[in-house]
Write an enzyme that holds these catalytic residues in place. Structure first.
Site, PDB file in Angstrom:
ATOM      1  N   GLN A  31      29.244  55.238 -29.585  1.00  0.00           N
ATOM      2  CA  GLN A  31      30.344  54.851 -30.471  1.00  0.00           C
ATOM      3  C   GLN A  31      29.907  53.679 -31.361  1.00  0.00           C
ATOM      4  O   GLN A  31      28.874  53.072 -31.112  1.00  0.00           O
ATOM      5  CB  GLN A  31      31.554  54.424 -29.644  1.00  0.00           C
ATOM      6  N   ASP A  86      34.637  45.820 -20.845  1.00  0.00           N
ATOM      7  CA  ASP A  86      34.840  44.439 -21.318  1.00  0.00           C
ATOM      8  C   ASP A  86      35.005  43.474 -20.153  1.00  0.00           C
ATOM      9  O   ASP A  86      34.853  42.266 -20.319  1.00  0.00           O
ATOM     10  CB  ASP A  86      36.072  44.388 -22.236  1.00  0.00           C
ATOM     11  N   ASP A 137      28.714  58.169 -16.972  1.00  0.00           N
ATOM     12  CA  ASP A 137      29.947  58.859 -17.324  1.00  0.00           C
ATOM     13  C   ASP A 137      30.890  58.873 -16.123  1.00  0.00           C
ATOM     14  O   ASP A 137      30.513  59.353 -15.041  1.00  0.00           O
ATOM     15  CB  ASP A 137      29.606  60.300 -17.752  1.00  0.00           C
ATOM     16  N   ASP A 155      40.401  52.675 -17.219  1.00  0.00           N
ATOM     17  CA  ASP A 155      40.540  51.780 -18.368  1.00  0.00           C
ATOM     18  C   ASP A 155      39.648  52.296 -19.495  1.00  0.00           C
ATOM     19  O   ASP A 155      38.620  51.698 -19.855  1.00  0.00           O
ATOM     20  CB  ASP A 155      40.138  50.352 -17.955  1.00  0.00           C
ATOM     21  N   ASP A 158      40.772  55.982 -25.933  1.00  0.00           N
ATOM     22  CA  ASP A 158      41.741  57.071 -26.084  1.00  0.00           C
ATOM     23  C   ASP A 158      41.060  58.431 -25.928  1.00  0.00           C
ATOM     24  O   ASP A 158      39.826  58.518 -25.920  1.00  0.00           O
ATOM     25  CB  ASP A 158      42.426  56.949 -27.457  1.00  0.00           C
ATOM     26  N   PRO A 162      34.004  59.747 -26.170  1.00  0.00           N
ATOM     27  CA  PRO A 162      33.567  59.769 -24.750  1.00  0.00           C
ATOM     28  C   PRO A 162      34.732  59.708 -23.768  1.00  0.00           C
ATOM     29  O   PRO A 162      34.618  60.137 -22.637  1.00  0.00           O
ATOM     30  CB  PRO A 162      32.669  58.536 -24.645  1.00  0.00           C
TER      31      PRO A 162
HETATM   32  N1  SAM Z   1      41.886  48.496 -22.941  1.00  0.00           N
HETATM   33  C1  SAM Z   1      41.324  49.506 -23.831  1.00  0.00           C
HETATM   34  C2  SAM Z   1      42.369  50.545 -24.161  1.00  0.00           C
HETATM   35  O1  SAM Z   1      43.439  50.502 -23.562  1.00  0.00           O
HETATM   36  O2  SAM Z   1      42.104  51.373 -25.056  1.00  0.00           O
HETATM   37  C3  SAM Z   1      40.089  50.095 -23.222  1.00  0.00           C
HETATM   38  C4  SAM Z   1      38.993  49.100 -23.256  1.00  0.00           C
HETATM   39  S1  SAM Z   1      37.462  49.513 -22.530  1.00  0.00           S
HETATM   40  C5  SAM Z   1      36.428  48.747 -23.698  1.00  0.00           C
HETATM   41  C6  SAM Z   1      37.263  51.237 -22.811  1.00  0.00           C
HETATM   42  C7  SAM Z   1      35.894  51.664 -22.298  1.00  0.00           C
HETATM   43  O3  SAM Z   1      35.899  53.028 -21.856  1.00  0.00           O
HETATM   44  C8  SAM Z   1      34.780  51.605 -23.375  1.00  0.00           C
HETATM   45  O4  SAM Z   1      33.901  50.570 -23.053  1.00  0.00           O
HETATM   46  C9  SAM Z   1      34.121  52.974 -23.325  1.00  0.00           C
HETATM   47  O5  SAM Z   1      32.709  52.922 -23.498  1.00  0.00           O
HETATM   48  C10 SAM Z   1      34.527  53.433 -21.935  1.00  0.00           C
HETATM   49  N2  SAM Z   1      34.439  54.886 -21.740  1.00  0.00           N
HETATM   50  C11 SAM Z   1      34.841  55.861 -22.582  1.00  0.00           C
HETATM   51  N3  SAM Z   1      34.579  57.080 -22.056  1.00  0.00           N
HETATM   52  C12 SAM Z   1      33.993  56.864 -20.838  1.00  0.00           C
HETATM   53  C13 SAM Z   1      33.502  57.712 -19.821  1.00  0.00           C
HETATM   54  N4  SAM Z   1      33.542  59.056 -19.955  1.00  0.00           N
HETATM   55  N5  SAM Z   1      32.981  57.150 -18.703  1.00  0.00           N
HETATM   56  C14 SAM Z   1      32.937  55.796 -18.565  1.00  0.00           C
HETATM   57  N6  SAM Z   1      33.369  54.923 -19.514  1.00  0.00           N
HETATM   58  C15 SAM Z   1      33.903  55.463 -20.630  1.00  0.00           C
END
Ligand code: SAM
Length: 282
Positions: A31, A86, A137, A155, A158, A162
């Site tokens: 991303q 984060d 993942d 967490d 959307d 990923p």
């Molecule tokens: N608080 C935020 C929200 O409500 O939208 C989310 C914050 S956190 C940074 C979201 C994290 O999910 C990102 O760092 C992203 O890389 C991670 N993420 C997305 N898809 C994922 C997956 N399939 N497995 C693990 N982490 C994933």
């Protein structure tokens, strides 16, 4: 010199940050990662043009993702966080007497950028001896793990990119399999006023894997469009029936320090406005 940042989550409505300073821009394997400073919201992280967290209002979301399940359960030992790179949820979980927290984040760059530009979010949580970080993942991790967790926090970003796989029935079925009998799954489910279909879809899919499903709500200023819904899924409906004094006994015994969560807010968060209730039966 770019002095404004417009979020691109919604086609015909935007929140715009003025007088910003870009601190970091990186195209990771997953991303686009951007970090900027804002006079009103401190340091802000965005992924693919969508605001993820800000140092000014993150406490609301991270406290409400973490404390309702851990206080209601009362004896959580093993926590799984999927996403959350984060470190905000991780920081709040470690306020409880847990034995271990496993954080599965697909993008190492998010962890690195958070440590470097938003260190107050994790506040050293990544270095806690109870923390185990897995870069991978979350869908694959939950499908392959034979570990059992008392709380699973999803967490994620959307359901585009990923994060999309973390909103499927298959994913929720694997979460149910990896959960202890009194365990709870909490998952970020977007802002129902602007993403109503997502709430209805998540509710239906959670119901396919869990017998007790509802949402809590909290209002996070930079998750625009009104209250945000956090999915709550469990096999034990009594976890939602604790009185305010029982909740206070647990949070006081743990010396829980918060800025948004309280036993009263915990209970009130389950009171869903009618328009959100209607989305559950849509
Ligand atoms: N608080 C935020 C929200 O409500 O939208 C989310 C914050 S956190 C940074 C979201 C994290 O999910 C990102 O760092 C992203 O890389 C991670 N993420 C997305 N898809 C994922 C997956 N399939 N497995 C693990 N982490 C994933």
């Amino acid at each position: 010199m770019v002095t404004t940042y417009a979020e691109i989550l919604h086609r015909d409505w935007q929140q715009r940050f003025g007088n910003i300073q870009i601190l970091h821009v990186e195209t990771t394997p997953f991303q686009k990662l951007e970090v900027f400073s804002s006079p009103s919201f401190g340091t802000v992280m965005a992924l693919d043009g969508v605001i993820q967290t800000t140092t000014a209002d993150e406490f609301i979301y991270h406290e409400m993702m973490v404390h309702p399940p851990l206080v209601a359960h009362g004896a959580v030992k093993r926590v799984l966080i999927i996403g959350g790179g984060d470190g905000g949820c991780l920081r709040e979980v470690l306020k409880h007497p847990v034995e271990s927290v496993t954080l599965v984040e697909i993008d190492a760059a998010v962890i690195a950028a958070s440590k470097r530009f938003l260190p107050e979010l994790s506040a050293g949580a990544f270095d806690d001896p109870r923390t185990r970080v897995v870069v991978g993942d979350g869908l694959k991790f939950i499908a392959e793990t034979d570990e059992i967790f008392d709380v699973i926090l999803v967490d994620s970003t959307d359901p585009e990119g990923p994060g999309e796989v973390l909103f499927t029935e298959a994913f929720y079925a694997d979460c149910a399999r990896a959960l202890s009998p009194r365990g709870v799954v909490v998952t970020q489910c977007g802002v129902p006023f602007l993403q109503p279909a997502g709430v209805t879809r998540s509710y239906r899919r959670l119901c396919s894997g869990f017998s007790d499903v509802t949402f809590t709500v909290c209002a996070v200023p930079t998750y625009v469009g009104g209250v945000m819904t956090l999915g709550w899924a469990s096999a034990d409906p009594t976890l939602r029936c604790l009185g305010v004094e029982s909740l206070r006994a647990v949070s006081t015994a743990r010396g829980l320090t918060t800025r948004y969560y309280s036993p009263e807010v915990h209970l009130a968060a389950f009171a869903l406005p009618r328009y959100i209730q209607d989305l559950l039966s849509a």
